[in-house]
Design a protein around this motif. Structure first.
Motif, short mmCIF file in Angstrom:
data_model
loop_
_atom_site.label_atom_id
_atom_site.label_comp_id
_atom_site.label_asym_id
_atom_site.label_seq_id
_atom_site.Cartn_x
_atom_site.Cartn_y
_atom_site.Cartn_z
N VAL A 161 -4.37 -1.91 13.57
CA VAL A 161 -3.31 -0.92 13.41
C VAL A 161 -2.09 -1.69 12.90
N ILE A 162 -1.51 -1.20 11.80
CA ILE A 162 -0.40 -1.95 11.18
C ILE A 162 0.86 -1.10 11.07
N PRO A 163 2.01 -1.75 10.96
CA PRO A 163 3.25 -1.00 10.76
C PRO A 163 3.28 -0.36 9.38
N ASP A 164 4.24 0.49 9.18
CA ASP A 164 4.33 1.26 7.94
C ASP A 164 4.86 0.40 6.79
N LYS A 165 4.03 -0.50 6.32
CA LYS A 165 4.38 -1.37 5.19
C LYS A 165 3.30 -1.24 4.14
N PHE A 166 3.64 -1.43 2.89
CA PHE A 166 2.63 -1.37 1.84
C PHE A 166 1.94 -2.72 1.75
N VAL A 167 0.64 -2.74 2.04
CA VAL A 167 -0.10 -4.00 2.10
C VAL A 167 -1.06 -4.13 0.91
N VAL A 168 -1.36 -5.37 0.59
CA VAL A 168 -2.28 -5.66 -0.53
C VAL A 168 -3.24 -6.77 -0.14
N GLY A 169 -4.27 -6.94 -0.97
CA GLY A 169 -5.26 -7.99 -0.76
C GLY A 169 -6.50 -7.45 -0.10
N TYR A 170 -7.59 -8.22 -0.17
CA TYR A 170 -8.85 -7.83 0.46
C TYR A 170 -9.27 -6.42 0.03
N GLY A 171 -9.16 -6.16 -1.27
CA GLY A 171 -9.55 -4.86 -1.82
C GLY A 171 -8.38 -3.91 -2.04
N LEU A 172 -7.31 -4.08 -1.26
CA LEU A 172 -6.15 -3.18 -1.40
C LEU A 172 -5.29 -3.64 -2.58
N ASP A 173 -4.79 -2.66 -3.32
CA ASP A 173 -4.08 -3.01 -4.56
C ASP A 173 -2.67 -2.47 -4.61
N TYR A 174 -1.91 -3.04 -5.53
CA TYR A 174 -0.68 -2.43 -6.03
C TYR A 174 -0.84 -2.41 -7.54
N ALA A 175 -0.89 -1.21 -8.14
CA ALA A 175 -1.12 -1.05 -9.57
C ALA A 175 -2.37 -1.81 -10.03
N ASN A 176 -3.43 -1.73 -9.21
CA ASN A 176 -4.73 -2.35 -9.50
C ASN A 176 -4.66 -3.89 -9.53
N ARG A 177 -3.70 -4.45 -8.85
CA ARG A 177 -3.61 -5.91 -8.74
C ARG A 177 -3.72 -6.30 -7.26
N TYR A 178 -3.98 -7.57 -7.03
CA TYR A 178 -4.04 -8.21 -5.71
C TYR A 178 -5.33 -7.92 -4.94
N ARG A 179 -6.26 -7.16 -5.51
CA ARG A 179 -7.49 -6.86 -4.76
C ARG A 179 -8.27 -8.13 -4.44
N GLU A 180 -8.11 -9.16 -5.28
CA GLU A 180 -8.91 -10.39 -5.16
C GLU A 180 -8.45 -11.32 -4.05
N LEU A 181 -7.28 -11.07 -3.46
CA LEU A 181 -6.79 -11.97 -2.41
C LEU A 181 -7.73 -11.93 -1.21
N PRO A 182 -8.10 -13.09 -0.66
CA PRO A 182 -9.01 -13.08 0.50
C PRO A 182 -8.33 -12.71 1.81
N TYR A 183 -7.02 -12.58 1.79
CA TYR A 183 -6.27 -12.22 3.00
C TYR A 183 -5.51 -10.90 2.75
N ILE A 184 -4.90 -10.37 3.82
CA ILE A 184 -4.07 -9.17 3.68
C ILE A 184 -2.62 -9.55 3.87
N GLY A 185 -1.79 -9.07 2.96
CA GLY A 185 -0.37 -9.40 3.05
C GLY A 185 0.49 -8.26 2.55
N TRP A 186 1.80 -8.47 2.61
CA TRP A 186 2.69 -7.45 2.05
C TRP A 186 3.64 -8.07 1.06
N LEU A 187 4.11 -7.22 0.18
CA LEU A 187 5.07 -7.67 -0.83
C LEU A 187 6.47 -7.31 -0.34
N ASP A 188 7.33 -8.30 -0.35
CA ASP A 188 8.68 -8.14 0.20
C ASP A 188 9.46 -6.96 -0.34
N ASP A 189 9.36 -6.72 -1.64
CA ASP A 189 10.22 -5.68 -2.23
C ASP A 189 9.53 -4.32 -2.37
N LEU A 190 8.42 -4.09 -1.67
CA LEU A 190 7.78 -2.77 -1.71
C LEU A 190 7.89 -2.07 -0.36
#
Ligand code: IMP
Ligand code: MG
Length: 190
Positions: A161-190
């Motif tokens: 369960v995560i806070p309300d932040k836009f996360v990317v990596g491990y399949g999750l994308d921003y504009a179809n990018r970052y899916r390839e990251l092996p970890y999950i993270g967030w982008l500071d300015d989103l």
């Protein structure tokens, strides 16, 4: 390749900021092993997985191997549901872009997706599975943002369960990018 030429082509017009890590590869691996144990105790060995594309494909790939280690023999199919454009908030009812191929009548279905947010995507997938005659539909998501639910739907198996932040990596994308990251993270300015 001539000497001095880079073997990696980089699109210099698009900025690629490195996300801040929220869950490491190891955190994810351990959590998926525990989820697989839980799923194997609550669903039949020949459960049919319906994986939601695109975001769910990395999680699905690791989950089915964890399910194998937990003693299951799942089958897998995919559907593509999309409600996001290139932005960070979902809108409206997701469109079915590609359908499953298997007959799921009387089958036990586990819908697998990366993240449960408003609930519209999974709710649409669940409705589809029930319309096709599934005898049982359960839901597994790696991530859940509880603050954002707009549809009354619950996950049966949740990774984190995560806070309300836009996360990317491990399949999750921003504009179809970052899916390839092996970890999950967030982008500071989103
Ligand atoms: P929902 O329909 O609002 O529950 O949204 C679920 C879908 O939106 C997921 O399948 C994801 O693809 C996408 N999504 C929701 N939150 C995020 C996020 O933080 N990062 C990337 N994709 C997200
Ligand atoms: Mg998705």
């Amino acid at each position: 390749m001539t000497s001095g030429e880079s073997p990696v082509k980089v699109n210099t017009q698009m900025q690629y900021d490195m996300p801040e890590q929220l869950f490491s590869e190891d955190d994810i691996k351990r959590r998926i092993a525990a989820m697989a144990g839980d799923i194997s105790r609550n669903m039949p060995a020949d459960t049919m997985i319906i994986s939601l594309l695109k975001g769910g494909f990395v999680f699905t790939a690791d989950l089915i191997r964890a399910l194998h280690r937990a003693g299951m023999q799942p089958q897998v199919d995919f559907i593509t549901l999309a409600s996001y454009g290139a932005g960070t908030s979902s809108s409206g009812n997701p469109d079915l872009h590609s359908d499953m191929q298997e007959d799921i009548k009387d089958r036990h279905i586990l819908i697998v997706d990366d993240i449960l947010e408003s609930g519209r995507t999974i709710s649409r997938a669940r409705k589809l599975a029930l319309e096709r005659g599934a005898s049982e539909v359960k839901i597994a998501v790696l991530l859940e943002k509880p603050g954002k639910r707009e549809v009354d739907i619950k996950s049966d198996f949740t990774g984190f369960v995560i806070p309300d932040k836009f996360v990317v990596g491990y399949g999750l994308d921003y504009a179809n990018r970052y899916r390839e990251l092996p970890y999950i993270g967030w982008l500071d300015d989103l």
